[in-house]
Write an enzyme that holds these catalytic residues in place. Structure first.
Site, mmCIF file in Angstrom:
data_model
loop_
_atom_site.group_PDB
_atom_site.id
_atom_site.type_symbol
_atom_site.label_atom_id
_atom_site.label_comp_id
_atom_site.label_asym_id
_atom_site.label_seq_id
_atom_site.Cartn_x
_atom_site.Cartn_y
_atom_site.Cartn_z
ATOM 1 N N LYS A 166 0.883 -1.147 -0.105
ATOM 2 C CA LYS A 166 -0.159 0.016 -0.020
ATOM 3 C C LYS A 166 0.989 1.194 -0.063
ATOM 4 O O LYS A 166 0.463 2.316 -0.820
ATOM 5 C CB LYS A 166 -0.720 0.104 1.328
ATOM 6 C CG LYS A 166 -1.925 -0.999 1.541
ATOM 7 C CD LYS A 166 -2.659 -0.493 2.865
ATOM 8 C CE LYS A 166 -2.252 -0.363 4.226
ATOM 9 N NZ LYS A 166 -1.493 -1.779 4.719
ATOM 10 N N ARG A 222 -9.222 1.695 9.156
ATOM 11 C CA ARG A 222 -9.009 0.315 9.265
ATOM 12 C C ARG A 222 -10.330 -0.426 9.825
ATOM 13 O O ARG A 222 -10.303 -1.417 10.296
ATOM 14 C CB ARG A 222 -7.978 0.254 10.300
ATOM 15 C CG ARG A 222 -6.629 -0.396 9.526
ATOM 16 C CD ARG A 222 -5.399 -0.403 10.694
ATOM 17 N NE ARG A 222 -4.321 -1.090 10.400
ATOM 18 C CZ ARG A 222 -3.198 -0.572 9.918
ATOM 19 N NH1 ARG A 222 -3.269 0.560 9.397
ATOM 20 N NH2 ARG A 222 -2.105 -1.376 9.653
ATOM 21 N N ARG A 229 11.306 -7.311 5.254
ATOM 22 C CA ARG A 229 11.185 -5.807 5.272
ATOM 23 C C ARG A 229 12.147 -5.074 6.051
ATOM 24 O O ARG A 229 12.431 -5.406 7.140
ATOM 25 C CB ARG A 229 9.882 -5.440 5.452
ATOM 26 C CG ARG A 229 9.768 -3.831 5.328
ATOM 27 C CD ARG A 229 8.000 -3.619 5.307
ATOM 28 N NE ARG A 229 7.365 -3.520 6.433
ATOM 29 C CZ ARG A 229 6.085 -3.055 6.636
ATOM 30 N NH1 ARG A 229 5.483 -2.500 5.651
ATOM 31 N NH2 ARG A 229 5.732 -3.186 7.753
ATOM 32 N N ARG A 280 11.386 -3.498 11.553
ATOM 33 C CA ARG A 280 10.233 -2.940 12.423
ATOM 34 C C ARG A 280 9.984 -4.112 13.383
ATOM 35 O O ARG A 280 9.977 -5.423 13.142
ATOM 36 C CB ARG A 280 8.907 -2.636 11.610
ATOM 37 C CG ARG A 280 8.982 -1.196 11.158
ATOM 38 C CD ARG A 280 7.898 -0.895 10.285
ATOM 39 N NE ARG A 280 6.656 -1.463 10.876
ATOM 40 C CZ ARG A 280 5.523 -1.238 10.103
ATOM 41 N NH1 ARG A 280 5.536 -0.603 8.948
ATOM 42 N NH2 ARG A 280 4.234 -1.694 10.451
ATOM 43 N N ARG A 309 -1.508 -9.301 13.175
ATOM 44 C CA ARG A 309 -1.947 -8.247 12.131
ATOM 45 C C ARG A 309 -2.771 -8.790 10.895
ATOM 46 O O ARG A 309 -3.836 -7.897 10.693
ATOM 47 C CB ARG A 309 -0.599 -7.324 11.516
ATOM 48 C CG ARG A 309 0.132 -6.516 12.839
ATOM 49 C CD ARG A 309 1.421 -6.252 12.209
ATOM 50 N NE ARG A 309 1.409 -5.526 11.265
ATOM 51 C CZ ARG A 309 2.723 -5.262 10.576
ATOM 52 N NH1 ARG A 309 3.626 -6.160 10.578
ATOM 53 N NH2 ARG A 309 2.803 -4.744 9.417
HETATM 54 P P1 ADP Z 1 0.883 -2.071 8.079
HETATM 55 O O1 ADP Z 1 -0.034 -1.534 7.334
HETATM 56 O O2 ADP Z 1 2.087 -2.702 7.773
HETATM 57 O O3 ADP Z 1 0.158 -3.000 9.096
HETATM 58 P P2 ADP Z 1 0.972 0.515 9.618
HETATM 59 O O4 ADP Z 1 2.314 1.166 9.637
HETATM 60 O O5 ADP Z 1 -0.222 1.125 8.720
HETATM 61 O O6 ADP Z 1 1.207 -1.214 9.326
HETATM 62 O O7 ADP Z 1 0.515 0.348 10.971
HETATM 63 C C1 ADP Z 1 1.211 0.016 12.050
HETATM 64 C C2 ADP Z 1 0.351 -0.337 13.525
HETATM 65 O O8 ADP Z 1 -0.092 1.089 13.862
HETATM 66 C C3 ADP Z 1 -1.026 -1.102 13.200
HETATM 67 O O9 ADP Z 1 -0.525 -2.546 13.369
HETATM 68 C C4 ADP Z 1 -1.512 -0.676 14.495
HETATM 69 O O10 ADP Z 1 -1.136 -1.111 15.752
HETATM 70 C C5 ADP Z 1 -1.342 0.850 14.309
HETATM 71 N N1 ADP Z 1 -2.187 1.627 13.508
HETATM 72 C C6 ADP Z 1 -1.972 2.155 12.219
HETATM 73 N N2 ADP Z 1 -3.099 2.786 11.644
HETATM 74 C C7 ADP Z 1 -4.195 2.399 12.525
HETATM 75 C C8 ADP Z 1 -5.559 2.647 12.436
HETATM 76 N N3 ADP Z 1 -6.046 3.454 11.348
HETATM 77 N N4 ADP Z 1 -6.480 2.127 13.262
HETATM 78 C C9 ADP Z 1 -5.914 1.607 14.389
HETATM 79 N N5 ADP Z 1 -4.590 1.184 14.627
HETATM 80 C C10 ADP Z 1 -3.655 1.622 13.542
#
Ligand code: ADP
Length: 216
Positions: free
Chosen positions: A18, A93, A128, A161, A172
């Site tokens: 994404k 999300r 990654r 990470r 996740r």
């Molecule tokens: P990825 O898409 O690779 O899982 P992100 O960088 O988008 O990773 O998000 C990392 C973490 O941040 C998520 O696992 C969650 O804990 C938190 N997070 C990010 N965006 C949201 C969201 N919109 N709602 C709830 N938690 C979020």
């Protein structure tokens, strides 16, 4: 698609690509990418109250509360660089977050869903790496050995990470299917969903995503 029709949501599992595709669209349309994951990691890095509050959620792969995310969104979307549009990466999300955007009067134009098979995701995230300084992403496939893992832009040693450990990746993914994937139906119902492959060759990614969006 021109300016004023550029409020875009990126959907897709963790590791689907994404972020890479968001950046390509952002450069083409000159609008910012807003990544809630990046914002939260920055807060943790700076040691703010918010950062302390969300650290354990991020480390374990759980979602941060809708209330916290909605607060972040409201603040960020009111900034002047969002006037001509924006790309939301990693948000909404949950259905509650999607509805919150609507309640703010924000009408999303497109939801771009990046589609990839699950088996590929675990491998992809295990390899990654990110630059701790500028956030640029890499994969260990690019490097002959780990001493070569340096950022091409700033020369920093790349990092893994914490939430890319296999067990956390599986959590996740579970959370993604339970709470986020239903958003595809939600945006499909209003004819906003565009599907793109998350498995293109590196050299084809930009062309394919821009074509799918009618931007090539
Ligand atoms: P990825 O898409 O690779 O899982 P992100 O960088 O988008 O990773 O998000 C990392 C973490 O941040 C998520 O696992 C969650 O804990 C938190 N997070 C990010 N965006 C949201 C969201 N919109 N709602 C709830 N938690 C979020």
């Amino acid at each position: 698609m021109g300016k004023g029709r550029s409020k875009i949501v990126m959907l897709g599992a963790p590791g689907s690509g994404k972020g890479t595709r968001a950046k390509i669209i952002s450069e083409r349309l000159s609008i910012p990418v807003i990544s809630t994951g990046e914002i939260l990691r920055e807060e943790i890095h700076k040691g703010t109250d918010l950062g302390k509050q969300v650290k354990s959620d991020l480390d374990s792969g759980k979602l941060v509360s809708d209330e916290t995310i909605n607060g972040i969104l409201k603040k960020r979307l009111s900034m002047p660089d969002c006037e001509n549009g924006f790309i939301l990466d990693g948000v909404p999300r949950t259905l509650t977050q999607a509805k919150y955007l609507e309640s703010m009067g924000i009408d999303i134009d497109y939801a771009v869903s990046v589609e990839i098979e699950d088996e590929k995701i675990v491998d992809r995230l295990a390899g990654r790496r990110v630059c701790p300084n500028c956030g640029r992403g890499y994969h260990t496939d690019m490097f002959a050995d780990s001493s070569d893992e340096l950022c091409e832009d700033c020369g920093c040693k790349l990092a893994k990470r914490k939430d890319d450990e296999e067990e956390t990746v599986r959590e996740r993914l579970r959370v993604y299917y339970e709470l986020t994937e239903p958003l595809k139906d939600y945006y499909e119902q209003s004819n906003k969903l565009i599907k793109v492959s998350g498995d293109d060759k590196l050299s084809e990614i930009a062309k394919n995503v821009l074509r799918a969006m009618g931007l090539d």
